[in-house]
Design an enzyme around this catalytic site. Sequence first.
Site, PDB file in Angstrom:
ATOM      1  N   SER A   5       0.756  -1.125   0.094  1.00  0.00           N
ATOM      2  CA  SER A   5      -0.115   0.102   0.011  1.00  0.00           C
ATOM      3  C   SER A   5       1.014   1.198  -0.106  1.00  0.00           C
ATOM      4  O   SER A   5       1.916   1.051   0.604  1.00  0.00           O
ATOM      5  CB  SER A   5      -0.923   0.086   1.375  1.00  0.00           C
ATOM      6  N   TYR A  10      -1.583  -0.649  10.421  1.00  0.00           N
ATOM      7  CA  TYR A  10      -1.818  -1.211   9.207  1.00  0.00           C
ATOM      8  C   TYR A  10      -0.498  -0.586   8.370  1.00  0.00           C
ATOM      9  O   TYR A  10       0.143  -1.445   7.601  1.00  0.00           O
ATOM     10  CB  TYR A  10      -3.151  -0.242   8.703  1.00  0.00           C
ATOM     11  N   LYS A  27       2.309  -2.625   6.076  1.00  0.00           N
ATOM     12  CA  LYS A  27       2.458  -2.702   4.720  1.00  0.00           C
ATOM     13  C   LYS A  27       3.866  -1.855   4.467  1.00  0.00           C
ATOM     14  O   LYS A  27       4.407  -2.700   3.468  1.00  0.00           O
ATOM     15  CB  LYS A  27       1.338  -1.528   4.093  1.00  0.00           C
TER      16      LYS A  27
HETATM   17  N1  LIG Z   1      -8.852  -0.566  -0.994  1.00  0.00           N
HETATM   18  C1  LIG Z   1      -7.799   0.321  -1.131  1.00  0.00           C
HETATM   19  O1  LIG Z   1      -7.874   1.518  -0.918  1.00  0.00           O
HETATM   20  C2  LIG Z   1      -6.369  -0.494  -0.623  1.00  0.00           C
HETATM   21  C3  LIG Z   1      -5.144   0.632  -0.773  1.00  0.00           C
HETATM   22  C4  LIG Z   1      -3.956   0.102  -0.613  1.00  0.00           C
HETATM   23  C5  LIG Z   1      -3.907  -1.362  -0.524  1.00  0.00           C
HETATM   24  N2  LIG Z   1      -4.913  -2.483  -0.351  1.00  0.00           N
HETATM   25  C6  LIG Z   1      -4.568  -3.559   0.113  1.00  0.00           C
HETATM   26  O2  LIG Z   1      -5.279  -4.429  -0.806  1.00  0.00           O
HETATM   27  C7  LIG Z   1      -5.601  -5.577  -0.432  1.00  0.00           C
HETATM   28  C8  LIG Z   1      -6.932  -5.890  -0.628  1.00  0.00           C
HETATM   29  O3  LIG Z   1      -7.729  -5.044   0.033  1.00  0.00           O
HETATM   30  P1  LIG Z   1      -9.311  -4.690  -0.592  1.00  0.00           P
HETATM   31  O4  LIG Z   1      -9.460  -3.193  -0.273  1.00  0.00           O
HETATM   32  O5  LIG Z   1      -9.887  -5.313  -1.710  1.00  0.00           O
HETATM   33  O6  LIG Z   1     -10.089  -5.132   0.857  1.00  0.00           O
HETATM   34  P2  LIG Z   1     -11.432  -5.984   0.932  1.00  0.00           P
HETATM   35  O7  LIG Z   1     -12.251  -5.664  -0.031  1.00  0.00           O
HETATM   36  O8  LIG Z   1     -11.737  -5.838   2.564  1.00  0.00           O
HETATM   37  O9  LIG Z   1     -11.010  -7.454   0.639  1.00  0.00           O
HETATM   38  C9  LIG Z   1     -10.233  -8.208   1.765  1.00  0.00           C
HETATM   39  C10 LIG Z   1     -10.197  -9.578   1.268  1.00  0.00           C
HETATM   40  O10 LIG Z   1      -9.211 -10.313   2.138  1.00  0.00           O
HETATM   41  C11 LIG Z   1     -10.341 -11.177   2.902  1.00  0.00           C
HETATM   42  N3  LIG Z   1      -9.612 -11.443   4.313  1.00  0.00           N
HETATM   43  C12 LIG Z   1      -9.771 -10.562   5.328  1.00  0.00           C
HETATM   44  N4  LIG Z   1      -9.255 -11.010   6.492  1.00  0.00           N
HETATM   45  C13 LIG Z   1      -8.679 -12.305   6.018  1.00  0.00           C
HETATM   46  C14 LIG Z   1      -8.180 -13.462   6.832  1.00  0.00           C
HETATM   47  N5  LIG Z   1      -7.982 -13.219   8.081  1.00  0.00           N
HETATM   48  N6  LIG Z   1      -7.994 -14.451   6.237  1.00  0.00           N
HETATM   49  C15 LIG Z   1      -8.218 -14.542   4.951  1.00  0.00           C
HETATM   50  N7  LIG Z   1      -8.857 -13.632   4.150  1.00  0.00           N
HETATM   51  C16 LIG Z   1      -9.295 -12.625   4.601  1.00  0.00           C
HETATM   52  C17 LIG Z   1     -11.625 -10.946   2.634  1.00  0.00           C
HETATM   53  O11 LIG Z   1     -12.300 -11.951   2.839  1.00  0.00           O
HETATM   54  P3  LIG Z   1     -13.122 -12.205   4.204  1.00  0.00           P
HETATM   55  O12 LIG Z   1     -13.358 -11.262   4.934  1.00  0.00           O
HETATM   56  O13 LIG Z   1     -14.037 -13.325   3.779  1.00  0.00           O
HETATM   57  O14 LIG Z   1     -11.977 -13.271   4.840  1.00  0.00           O
HETATM   58  C18 LIG Z   1     -11.569 -10.272   1.218  1.00  0.00           C
HETATM   59  O15 LIG Z   1     -11.596 -11.430   0.332  1.00  0.00           O
HETATM   60  C19 LIG Z   1      -5.349  -5.537   1.021  1.00  0.00           C
HETATM   61  O16 LIG Z   1      -4.120  -6.047   1.109  1.00  0.00           O
HETATM   62  C20 LIG Z   1      -5.131  -4.168   1.391  1.00  0.00           C
HETATM   63  O17 LIG Z   1      -4.212  -3.781   2.294  1.00  0.00           O
HETATM   64  C21 LIG Z   1      -6.164  -1.695  -0.436  1.00  0.00           C
END
Ligand SMILES: NC(=O)c1ccc[n+]([C@@H]2O[C@H](COP(=O)([O-])OP(=O)(O)OC[C@H]3O[C@@H](n4cnc5c(N)ncnc54)[C@H](OP(=O)(O)O)[C@@H]3O)[C@@H](O)[C@H]2O)c1
Length: 266
Positions: free
Chosen positions: A148, A161, A165
């Site tokens: 991130s 967090y 990252k």
């Molecule tokens: N969205 C942003 O703005 C952003 C920015 C920078 C980085 N990121 C990174 O991108 C990645 C994906 O984020 P996203 O925004 O797509 O988030 P999201 O929509 O909340 O999706 C998170 C995914 O991870 C799974 N997950 C959560 N806790 C888990 C656990 N303990 N074990 C296994 N699976 C788990 C969730 O499914 P379940 O809840 O069913 O387990 C879901 O499939 C993350 O690493 C996040 O830090 C996101």
Amino acid sequence: MFDLSQFSLKDKVAIVTGGSRGIGQAIAYGFAKAGAKVVITSRKAQDLEATACEMTAIGCEVLVVPAHLGRIEETQRVVDTVVQKFGRIDILVNNAGASPAMASVLDTDERLWDTIMNLNLKGVYFMSQAAAKVMKKQGGGKIINVASIDGFNPEPFVSVYSISKAGVRHVTRAFAMELARDNIQVNSICPGPISTKMMNSHWAHLSPEEAKKQKDELCKHLPSCRIGEPDEIAGAAIYLASEASNYTTGAEIVIDGGLLLSTHLG
Ligand SMILES: NC(=O)c1ccc[n+]([C@@H]2O[C@H](COP(=O)([O-])OP(=O)(O)OC[C@H]3O[C@@H](n4cnc5c(N)ncnc54)[C@H](OP(=O)(O)O)[C@@H]3O)[C@@H](O)[C@H]2O)c1
């Protein structure tokens, strides 16, 4: 001579953690369209099955493995299940991540620290370790970590967090350095704000008016003037998963609409 087929993932076996929604789902769909056999894993089986249905509809062979990836024994179980089914692992995307609560550095407690670190950092390390052992034996592979931009500049009230990252960026470099000779390339993608459940949860406790105000404020600081979509991460993941990136390791691709530049915009 370069050929576009170098971007193909035909018959590659790919694991995408957190593949049930958001960025992981977009990457899983992208891999499916590029010809891979895709394993999606996260905690909720129902969400995984719904995503798998869509992927099967476009002709992809999908395996669903529900698992809690903050637990080492579960990461190993995922890898063992994939090897049992497909006999190999060509691509691992460590995408699952969470930021379950906001807290100041003075209020953060050990429980929040452990919850975030166990999934975002320990899970990434040991999932990579388990998959890399398989990749080494088979002669190579690709690991892609979703970090991130908070790993560059810590965001207020999400210190743990942000620290996790920053750690993921270093996990990438540490694995890349040690595994380059085994033909395993390890790289990161560093997203900025992307419209997903995680992103939107930051505003969930606010009134619609206040949430809109805060989103508008964020967009004002974004050179691209908008929040990104999960699909906008998939292309980079396909590149890093494909033969087109065979000489790329220990690198990071920032996909943030220019936000890291915006400190200069005031
Ligand atoms: N969205 C942003 O703005 C952003 C920015 C920078 C980085 N990121 C990174 O991108 C990645 C994906 O984020 P996203 O925004 O797509 O988030 P999201 O929509 O909340 O999706 C998170 C995914 O991870 C799974 N997950 C959560 N806790 C888990 C656990 N303990 N074990 C296994 N699976 C788990 C969730 O499914 P379940 O809840 O069913 O387990 C879901 O499939 C993350 O690493 C996040 O830090 C996101």
